[in-house]
Design a protein around this motif. Structure first.
Motif, PDB file in Angstrom:
ATOM      1  N   TYR A 146      12.602  -3.666 117.931  1.00  0.00           N
ATOM      2  CA  TYR A 146      13.961  -3.797 118.464  1.00  0.00           C
ATOM      3  C   TYR A 146      14.143  -2.953 119.730  1.00  0.00           C
ATOM      4  O   TYR A 146      14.877  -3.354 120.647  1.00  0.00           O
ATOM      5  CB  TYR A 146      14.978  -3.405 117.393  1.00  0.00           C
ATOM      6  CG  TYR A 146      15.014  -4.376 116.232  1.00  0.00           C
ATOM      7  CD1 TYR A 146      15.434  -5.687 116.412  1.00  0.00           C
ATOM      8  CD2 TYR A 146      14.618  -3.984 114.963  1.00  0.00           C
ATOM      9  CE1 TYR A 146      15.458  -6.585 115.359  1.00  0.00           C
ATOM     10  CE2 TYR A 146      14.636  -4.874 113.893  1.00  0.00           C
ATOM     11  CZ  TYR A 146      15.053  -6.178 114.103  1.00  0.00           C
ATOM     12  OH  TYR A 146      15.067  -7.060 113.063  1.00  0.00           O
ATOM     13  N   ALA A 164      15.160  -4.462 123.351  1.00  0.00           N
ATOM     14  CA  ALA A 164      16.251  -3.896 124.155  1.00  0.00           C
ATOM     15  C   ALA A 164      15.747  -3.469 125.530  1.00  0.00           C
ATOM     16  O   ALA A 164      16.408  -3.712 126.553  1.00  0.00           O
ATOM     17  CB  ALA A 164      16.876  -2.714 123.426  1.00  0.00           C
ATOM     18  N   ILE A 188      17.111  -4.926 129.085  1.00  0.00           N
ATOM     19  CA  ILE A 188      17.715  -4.049 130.098  1.00  0.00           C
ATOM     20  C   ILE A 188      16.927  -4.120 131.399  1.00  0.00           C
ATOM     21  O   ILE A 188      17.508  -4.178 132.495  1.00  0.00           O
ATOM     22  CB  ILE A 188      17.788  -2.602 129.565  1.00  0.00           C
ATOM     23  CG1 ILE A 188      18.784  -2.523 128.402  1.00  0.00           C
ATOM     24  CG2 ILE A 188      18.185  -1.638 130.673  1.00  0.00           C
ATOM     25  CD1 ILE A 188      18.742  -1.222 127.641  1.00  0.00           C
ATOM     26  N   MET A 226      13.049 -11.631 126.471  1.00  0.00           N
ATOM     27  CA  MET A 226      13.174 -11.168 125.097  1.00  0.00           C
ATOM     28  C   MET A 226      12.636 -12.203 124.108  1.00  0.00           C
ATOM     29  O   MET A 226      11.974 -11.863 123.120  1.00  0.00           O
ATOM     30  CB  MET A 226      14.640 -10.850 124.794  1.00  0.00           C
ATOM     31  CG  MET A 226      15.203  -9.683 125.603  1.00  0.00           C
ATOM     32  SD  MET A 226      16.996  -9.534 125.478  1.00  0.00           S
ATOM     33  CE  MET A 226      17.155  -8.925 123.789  1.00  0.00           C
TER      34      MET A 226
END
Length: 572
Positions: A11, A15, A19, A103
């Motif tokens: 995770y 993230a 970003i 992602m």
């Protein structure tokens, strides 16, 4: 949901990827104007639909337009509603799409390969590949088609291999439904043909065929995709079918939209360029990759997209964008394979890429071979990308009179040095892990340089500067000679009429796509007679042709912005 247990580290990686890509693709996005001819169509359509509160039917120039399905317009309308109508708001959904694609690449490969290093490098290589960088900065449907096609590719493979069949086939078909809402029937037809080819060539058993045509998967597709199409047909009837399915799908596949650009070799050149700076690793994996079911599956996808669009009559550089999905995965596998070969002295095809321990990184090992050839395989395409980009920006700036060549030359020189330094360091001290990181750093620096250097150059593809110079009243009439710039309508909010020398000479594409106001030269002359409040915009390349028309007798040259000359009524 996760066939492979995701940990806290996964995770965090997701993230971090999100970003990074939001920052990298959102950086300086506010400096880029809406360009013609494609971006302005989507932006203006969303504005037009908001003005008419048309949340079902795409519109442009205050009339219905069936060029693309609804999904992209919904995204733009949502962004405009939340943040106001601006260039950055128009680009925001596609910046988010770039992050989601990176992602999802990590998620899909973590799910299938069960190792973090491969999944992470798939995401990094995707985010730094040339065509993905280019298209993800543009206002196009292709980014979201890319996202949903990833879903089809991952979930269909898992379903066909027998892992939670019902769940994964439903997810694959739901992804196809979203692809069809984004791009049209090709969102189902192309993946469907590829999957049928894969099963027919490499599986052939009855159970796999049953999995492919899973009834609950078909139901999921119908629930996602069909409601909008049914509603459109109920509201617009055969006009929707004839224009959307007929002109923009069947005709586009059989009659070239731009015959002068239909080069047979285009995709053969585009494929290696689109994967820069990672092309060397792609070729390495294609040569040395383990010929397992996953390799065959990815190759079927890559070749399937490539062959499908080579057979289409109309060719665009964005069409083979989907090739990047399987080939970037193969590229990352090529890095893992080459790393295992160089650092552990294992024959390339014996390096296990799939289903290894997620923490199987061994970059701390010394490189067994001191030869430069394998490191050049990684570094040389990066040097080539830097050279192409720097030279391309320089040549592009030469056509723009407003660009300060001396300042640009200094900036490009400094930027080129910064890009090359990491590559030279990796060349002098050869180690595969050092080389791969040097390429990622060098490419990131290059893209920041391009984001700074390109806005003044791409201004020529937009009419933002022209619109800022115009003093318009509600009664002002605007005409555009021969060419047409939708961005002028977007920036001014005024209708613009296209002047066509011979409307009878229009092709099937001109008649189908020219939904803007259009007049012949003779009708334009009648419309402007006795009028004092109008402008005629003439591209510099057509100035001599315009001066030969009777319209020039009623007008005088006013000023020039970029490569557009503004004519106003003659003084009386």
């Amino acid at each position: 949901m996760f066939a492979t247990p995701f940990t806290r580290r996964d995770y965090l990686y997701l993230a971090a990827i999100g970003i990074w890509l939001l920052f990298a693709y959102g950086l300086f996005a506010w400096n880029f104007p809406i360009t013609d001819t494609v971006e302005s169509n989507y932006a203006l359509s969303a504005v037009n639909m908001l003005q008419h509160q048309s949340y079902l039917s795409p519109m442009i120039y205050d009339q219905y337009w069936y060029d693309k399905p609804i999904f992209t317009y919904w995204l733009l309308m949502t962004s405009f509603s939340l943040f106001g109508i601006s260039d950055f708001a128009a680009r925001l959904p596609f910046i988010l799409c770039a992050a989601l694609n990176g992602m999802f690449m990590y998620y899909g490969m973590r799910l299938i390969a069960k190792r973090r290093d491969l999944a992470l490098w798939c995401a990094i290589m995707l985010g730094t590949s040339l065509e993905f960088w280019y298209i993800s900065h543009a206002i196009l449907t292709d980014g979201y088609l890319f996202l949903f096609t990833q879903g089809i590719l991952y979930f269909a493979y898992l379903g066909l291999r027998g892992r939670h069949v019902t769940r994964h086939m439903m997810l694959a078909y739901a992804s196809a439904g979203l692809a069809v809402l984004t791009k049209g029937p090709v969102g189902l037809i192309l993946p469907g043909l590829i999957l049928i080819a894969y099963v027919a060539l490499f599986q052939r058993d009855t159970l796999t065929w049953q999995r492919l045509f899973h009834p609950l998967g078909l139901l999921a597709f119908a629930l996602v995709a069909l409601p909008w199409y049914i509603l459109m047909y109920s509201y617009h009837g055969m006009a929707f079918i004839e224009e959307f399915l007929g002109l923009h799908n069947v005709v586009r596949a059989t009659i070239p939209e731009h015959p002068e650009q239909n080069w047979w070799f285009m995709y053969f050149v585009l494929w290696p360029v689109s994967l820069l700076p990672w092309t060397g690793l792609t070729i390495y994996e294609l040569i040395y990759g383990e010929r397992n079911s996953w390799f065959k599956y990815l190759l079927t996808w890559g070749l399937g997209v490539f062959i499908f669009y080579n057979l289409m009559a109309t060719k665009y550089i964005t069409y083979t964008f989907l090739c990047i999905i399987p080939f970037i995965i193969l590229t990352a596998q090529g890095y893992i394979r080459l790393k295992g070969h160089l650092l552990r002295n294992i024959p390339p095809r014996e390096v296990k890429v799939i289903a290894m321990a997620p923490d199987s990184d061994f970059c701390w090992l010394p490189q067994q071979t001191k030869t430069y050839s394998k490191n050049l395989l990684v570094l040389l395409p990066a040097f080539l990308l830097v050279a192409i980009a720097i030279i391309g920006v320089w040549l592009g700036s030469r056509t723009q009179p407003d660009v300060d060549s001396s300042q640009l030359s200094i900036a490009l020189s400094i930027g080129a040095v910064l890009c090359v330094l990491p590559l030279l360091y990796a060349l002098i001290r050869p180690h595969i892990c050092r080389s791969i990181k040097a390429v990622a750093i060098s490419t990131s620096i290059l893209y920041v340089l391009l984001l700074c250097a390109l806005p003044p150059i791409v201004d020529d593809a937009s009419t933002e500067k022209l619109a800022d110079t115009l003093a318009l009243r509600p009664t002002t009439q605007m005409y555009y000679y021969r060419d047409y710039r939708t961005s002028l309508v977007y920036y001014t909010g005024h209708s613009v009429t296209q002047i066509i020398p011979d409307p009878d000479a229009e092709t099937i594409w001109d008649k189908g796509k020219n939904v803007m106001p259009v007049l012949s030269e003779a009708d334009t002359e009648k419309a402007i007679q006795g009028q004092r409040d109008y402008f005629i915009f003439v591209p510099k390349k057509y100035k001599d042709d315009f001066l030969k028309t009777s319209l020039s007798q009623h007008t005088t040259e006013f000023y020039q912005v970029e490569n557009i000359i503004v004519f106003k009524p003659k003084a009386q």
